[in-house]
Structures are given as structure tokens and as C-alpha cells.
Write a protein that holds these residues in place. Structure first.
Motif, PDB file in Angstrom:
ATOM      1  N   SER A  59       5.059   3.283 -12.748  1.00 57.65           N
ATOM      2  CA  SER A  59       5.689   4.217 -12.765  1.00 57.65           C
ATOM      3  C   SER A  59       5.695   4.784 -10.833  1.00 57.65           C
ATOM      4  N   LEU A  60       4.331   4.652 -10.720  1.00 57.77           N
ATOM      5  CA  LEU A  60       4.146   5.189  -8.871  1.00 57.77           C
ATOM      6  C   LEU A  60       5.101   4.414  -8.184  1.00 57.77           C
ATOM      7  N   PHE A  61       5.686   2.554  -8.364  1.00 55.64           N
ATOM      8  CA  PHE A  61       6.810   2.083  -7.874  1.00 55.64           C
ATOM      9  C   PHE A  61       8.104   2.553  -7.714  1.00 55.64           C
ATOM     10  N   ASN A  62       8.326   3.229  -9.624  1.00 57.25           N
ATOM     11  CA  ASN A  62       9.689   3.646  -9.186  1.00 57.25           C
ATOM     12  C   ASN A  62      10.135   4.986  -9.059  1.00 57.25           C
ATOM     13  N   LEU A  63       8.084   5.689  -9.034  1.00 56.66           N
ATOM     14  CA  LEU A  63       8.680   6.923  -7.728  1.00 56.66           C
ATOM     15  C   LEU A  63       8.730   6.836  -6.253  1.00 56.66           C
ATOM     16  N   LEU A  64       7.730   6.208  -6.068  1.00 61.36           N
ATOM     17  CA  LEU A  64       7.823   5.344  -4.399  1.00 61.36           C
ATOM     18  C   LEU A  64       9.665   5.135  -3.834  1.00 61.36           C
ATOM     19  N   SER A  65       9.980   4.376  -4.755  1.00 59.95           N
ATOM     20  CA  SER A  65      11.549   4.053  -4.486  1.00 59.95           C
ATOM     21  C   SER A  65      12.301   4.373  -4.328  1.00 59.95           C
ATOM     22  N   ALA A  66      12.404   5.522  -5.291  1.00 59.38           N
ATOM     23  CA  ALA A  66      13.467   6.640  -5.301  1.00 59.38           C
ATOM     24  C   ALA A  66      13.180   7.205  -4.133  1.00 59.38           C
ATOM     25  N   ASN A  67      12.614   7.565  -3.521  1.00 63.80           N
ATOM     26  CA  ASN A  67      12.522   8.308  -3.170  1.00 63.80           C
ATOM     27  C   ASN A  67      12.155   8.226  -0.765  1.00 63.80           C
ATOM     28  N   ARG A  68      13.163   7.927   0.065  1.00 65.37           N
ATOM     29  CA  ARG A  68      13.497   6.617   0.455  1.00 65.37           C
ATOM     30  C   ARG A  68      12.777   7.472   1.664  1.00 65.37           C
ATOM     31  N   LYS A  69      12.191   8.005   1.698  1.00 70.23           N
ATOM     32  CA  LYS A  69      10.731   8.908   3.120  1.00 70.23           C
ATOM     33  C   LYS A  69       9.597   8.930   2.870  1.00 70.23           C
ATOM     34  N   THR A  70       9.414   7.672   2.017  1.00 75.71           N
ATOM     35  CA  THR A  70       7.690   7.346   1.714  1.00 75.71           C
ATOM     36  C   THR A  70       7.929   6.087   1.999  1.00 75.71           C
ATOM     37  N   PHE A  71       6.582   5.005   2.215  1.00 81.16           N
ATOM     38  CA  PHE A  71       6.275   3.726   2.059  1.00 81.16           C
ATOM     39  C   PHE A  71       5.534   3.899   2.128  1.00 81.16           C
ATOM     40  N   ALA A  72       4.226   3.131   0.882  1.00 84.83           N
ATOM     41  CA  ALA A  72       2.751   2.580   0.819  1.00 84.83           C
ATOM     42  C   ALA A  72       2.279   1.433   1.135  1.00 84.83           C
ATOM     43  N   THR A  73       0.954   1.342   1.204  1.00 82.63           N
ATOM     44  CA  THR A  73       0.484   0.146   2.458  1.00 82.63           C
ATOM     45  C   THR A  73      -0.751  -0.360   0.579  1.00 82.63           C
ATOM     46  N   LEU A  74      -0.961  -1.549   0.252  1.00 76.53           N
ATOM     47  CA  LEU A  74      -1.814  -2.040  -0.593  1.00 76.53           C
ATOM     48  C   LEU A  74      -2.898  -1.775   0.631  1.00 76.53           C
ATOM     49  N   ALA A  75      -4.487  -1.532  -0.242  1.00 75.51           N
ATOM     50  CA  ALA A  75      -5.138  -1.453   0.520  1.00 75.51           C
ATOM     51  C   ALA A  75      -6.472  -1.988  -0.179  1.00 75.51           C
ATOM     52  N   HIS A  76      -7.493  -3.050   0.698  1.00 71.49           N
ATOM     53  CA  HIS A  76      -8.627  -3.591   0.000  1.00 71.49           C
ATOM     54  C   HIS A  76      -8.454  -4.018  -1.458  1.00 71.49           C
ATOM     55  N   LEU A  77      -7.421  -4.907  -1.710  1.00 69.88           N
ATOM     56  CA  LEU A  77      -7.661  -5.091  -3.029  1.00 69.88           C
ATOM     57  C   LEU A  77      -8.332  -6.382  -3.309  1.00 69.88           C
ATOM     58  N   ALA A  78      -7.791  -6.510  -5.050  1.00 71.80           N
ATOM     59  CA  ALA A  78      -8.263  -7.565  -5.587  1.00 71.80           C
ATOM     60  C   ALA A  78      -7.429  -8.168  -6.412  1.00 71.80           C
ATOM     61  N   GLN A  79      -6.894  -9.717  -6.454  1.00 72.24           N
ATOM     62  CA  GLN A  79      -6.040 -10.491  -7.337  1.00 72.24           C
ATOM     63  C   GLN A  79      -5.378  -9.973  -8.157  1.00 72.24           C
ATOM     64  N   THR A  80      -5.872  -9.284  -8.932  1.00 71.97           N
ATOM     65  CA  THR A  80      -5.514  -8.787  -9.951  1.00 71.97           C
ATOM     66  C   THR A  80      -4.665  -7.097 -10.409  1.00 71.97           C
ATOM     67  N   ASP A  81      -4.747  -6.758  -8.871  1.00 72.03           N
ATOM     68  CA  ASP A  81      -5.194  -5.173  -8.576  1.00 72.03           C
ATOM     69  C   ASP A  81      -2.642  -4.955  -9.185  1.00 72.03           C
ATOM     70  N   TYR A  82      -2.734  -3.341  -9.118  1.00 71.14           N
ATOM     71  CA  TYR A  82      -1.918  -3.128  -8.838  1.00 71.14           C
ATOM     72  C   TYR A  82      -0.481  -3.542 -10.462  1.00 71.14           C
ATOM     73  N   GLY A  83      -2.053  -3.933 -11.441  1.00 65.60           N
ATOM     74  CA  GLY A  83      -0.918  -4.122 -12.339  1.00 65.60           C
ATOM     75  C   GLY A  83      -0.406  -5.659 -12.757  1.00 65.60           C
ATOM     76  N   ASN A  84      -1.393  -6.216 -11.749  1.00 68.30           N
ATOM     77  CA  ASN A  84      -1.010  -7.655 -11.759  1.00 68.30           C
ATOM     78  C   ASN A  84       0.131  -8.320 -10.990  1.00 68.30           C
ATOM     79  N   LEU A  85      -0.136  -7.315  -9.812  1.00 67.93           N
ATOM     80  CA  LEU A  85       1.440  -7.574  -9.062  1.00 67.93           C
ATOM     81  C   LEU A  85       1.649  -8.959  -8.732  1.00 67.93           C
ATOM     82  N   ALA A  86       1.044  -9.166  -7.930  1.00 69.66           N
ATOM     83  CA  ALA A  86       0.897 -10.898  -7.294  1.00 69.66           C
ATOM     84  C   ALA A  86       1.136 -12.005  -8.405  1.00 69.66           C
ATOM     85  N   ALA A  87       0.608 -12.236 -10.212  1.00 66.83           N
ATOM     86  CA  ALA A  87       0.950 -13.069 -10.827  1.00 66.83           C
ATOM     87  C   ALA A  87       2.613 -12.434 -11.822  1.00 66.83           C
TER      88      ALA A  87
END
Length: 229
Positions: free
Chosen positions: A39-67
Motif C-alpha cells: 500500500s505504501l509503495f503504491n501511494l508513493l509511486s502515484a506521487n512523482r514528487k516523492t522518493f524513498a529510502t530503505l533504512a537500517h533494514l533486515a532481510q525480511t523487511d518491507y513485506g519480504n521485498l527482496a525475496a
């Protein structure tokens, strides 16, 4: 804003939004359910004025994005990935603390999936020793020392992470600066220039990492992105 939770989540640092994104009743302008990073990434992708950083992460963070397979909306939302963070609670002011490069494998994993993101080092400082406890920096190639130029450098991927505060790296391919989008069948010419005023800091080795060209989930990467600027 720093969005998210540590447990079953991960922190995302969001720039360029004039509205508070959250889930706590009465404490948000735009709702995004707790730990629902799709949901967050959908919101941000719809607003081209925003950009985001993944901070001090764990391997399974962000809904297990890397897997998971490549996600276009996440790619459009994200710009930067921290490859090192901290030391968050350092009280030193002589630039002598150094955090390990803990998240490089995660960053390289996102690259291998097709995400176009750049590496940063953030201090995540919880004390008032901002910028002074460590020599690590995120360096940006901006046209001017102004807010808009710095944001443009980030959004155009003209930045890099460094553990040396005064080392300067110039990187071009076929004369185009870092972060450029190139499509060519001709031979690529790499040029790397490094300068450091510290006599003891001598560059001994330069390594250029690259991936194997090919489709990402059946689609070419260049279909997902338009050239910056």
C-alpha cells in the motif's frame, strides 16, 4: 518522514510528501495500514514528487521485498537503499566511529531483481552529534548547492555512499554521469576519476560491479523507466 515499525516491518524514509502517511487513528493525512508496504509503495509511486529510502533494514523487511519477484510500484517508489547505518547512539565528535557495511548484500539483491536504486550511508543519529561521529557520507552530484538541485540529484540517481568524507568520485559511461539511462549497442567506455586531498589515502584498486543483461520477469528493465530529466 520515517514510516514503519521495526518488528515485522522496516523503516522507510520518505521525502517530498506534504502529507503525513500513517495508520494511527487521528494521526495521519493519508492512510496506509501498518506493515502494508505494498500500500505504501503504491501511494508513493502515484506521487512523482516523492522518493524513498530503505533504512537500517533486515532481510525480511518491507513485506519480504527482496525475496519476491520484481515489483514495478516498489521500484517507482524507491530511490535509495542504506548499505550502512549509524552508529546511531554514538556520542563521538571526532569522526572516529564507523558502522559496518551491513546491508550491501541486500542492496545487490535488489539490483539483481531489476530495481534501479542507489546506495547511501545514513547516520541515523539519536544524539546531537550530527555528521561528526563518523566520516561516512552520502555524496551527491548536484548542479548547485540548493534544495531543489540536491533533490534532483537523488531522483536522477547521481549519488553514492562513501566512508571517506572528502574523497570525490567521478563516474561516467560514454561520457554520461552516474545515474544516466543509456541504450546502445556500441562498446561502453567507463571512466572513473578519484581525488582525495589526504596524502595517506591512496586508491589501490577500483572494482566495477555489473549484472548479466536480460529480462526481469519477462520484461526489459528499460520499459519500466524513462530517462531522468
Amino acid at each position: 518522514m520515517e514510516y514503519g515499525v521495526i518488528s515485522k516491518g522496516g523503516h522507510v524514509v520518505i521525502y517530498g510528501s506534504d502529507k503525513l502517511i500513517g495508520w494511527e487513528p487521528g494521526n495521519f493525512d493519508v492512510y496506509s495500514a501498518k506493515s502494508d508496504y505494498n500500500s505504501l509503495f503504491n501511494l508513493l509511486s502515484a506521487n512523482r514528487k516523492t522518493f524513498a529510502t530503505l533504512a537500517h533494514l533486515a532481510q525480511t523487511d518491507y513485506g519480504n521485498l527482496a525475496a519476491r519477484p520484481y515489483d514495478l510500484k516498489a521500484d517507482q517508489a524507491l530511490c535509495r537503499v542504506a548499505i550502512s547505518s549509524g552508529p546511531a547512539f554514538s556520542k563521538k565528535t571526532d569522526y572516529s566511529d564507523r558502522a559496518p557495511i551491513s546491508f550491501l548484500s541486500y542492496y545487490k539483491r535488489l539490483l539483481s531483481l531489476g530495481y534501479i536504486v542507489g546506495p547511501v550511508i545514513d547516520h541515523d543519529n539519536h544524539n546531537t552529534t550530527f555528521g561528526r561521529m563518523s566520516a561516512s557520507r552520502t555524496a551527491g552530484l548536484a548542479r548547485a548547492l540548493s534544495r531543489d538541485s540536491i533533490i534532483d540529484a537523488y531522483r536522477s540517481n547521481r549519488f553514492y555512499a562513501t566512508q571517506d568524507w572528502n574523497a570525490v568520485v567521478g563516474f561516467t559511461i560514454n561520457g554520461q554521469p552516474m545515474g544516466s539511462y543509456l541504450k546502445t549497442s556500441s562498446q561502453l567506455k567507463f571512466q572513473v576519476d578519484i581525488s582525495d586531498p589526504d596524502a595517506a589515502d591512496k586508491v589501490k584498486t577500483i572494482k566495477i560491479l555489473y549484472g548479466k543483461p536480460g529480462p526481469v520477469n519477462g520484461e526489459d528493465i528499460d520499459k519500466h523507466h524513462q530517462p531522468a530529466g
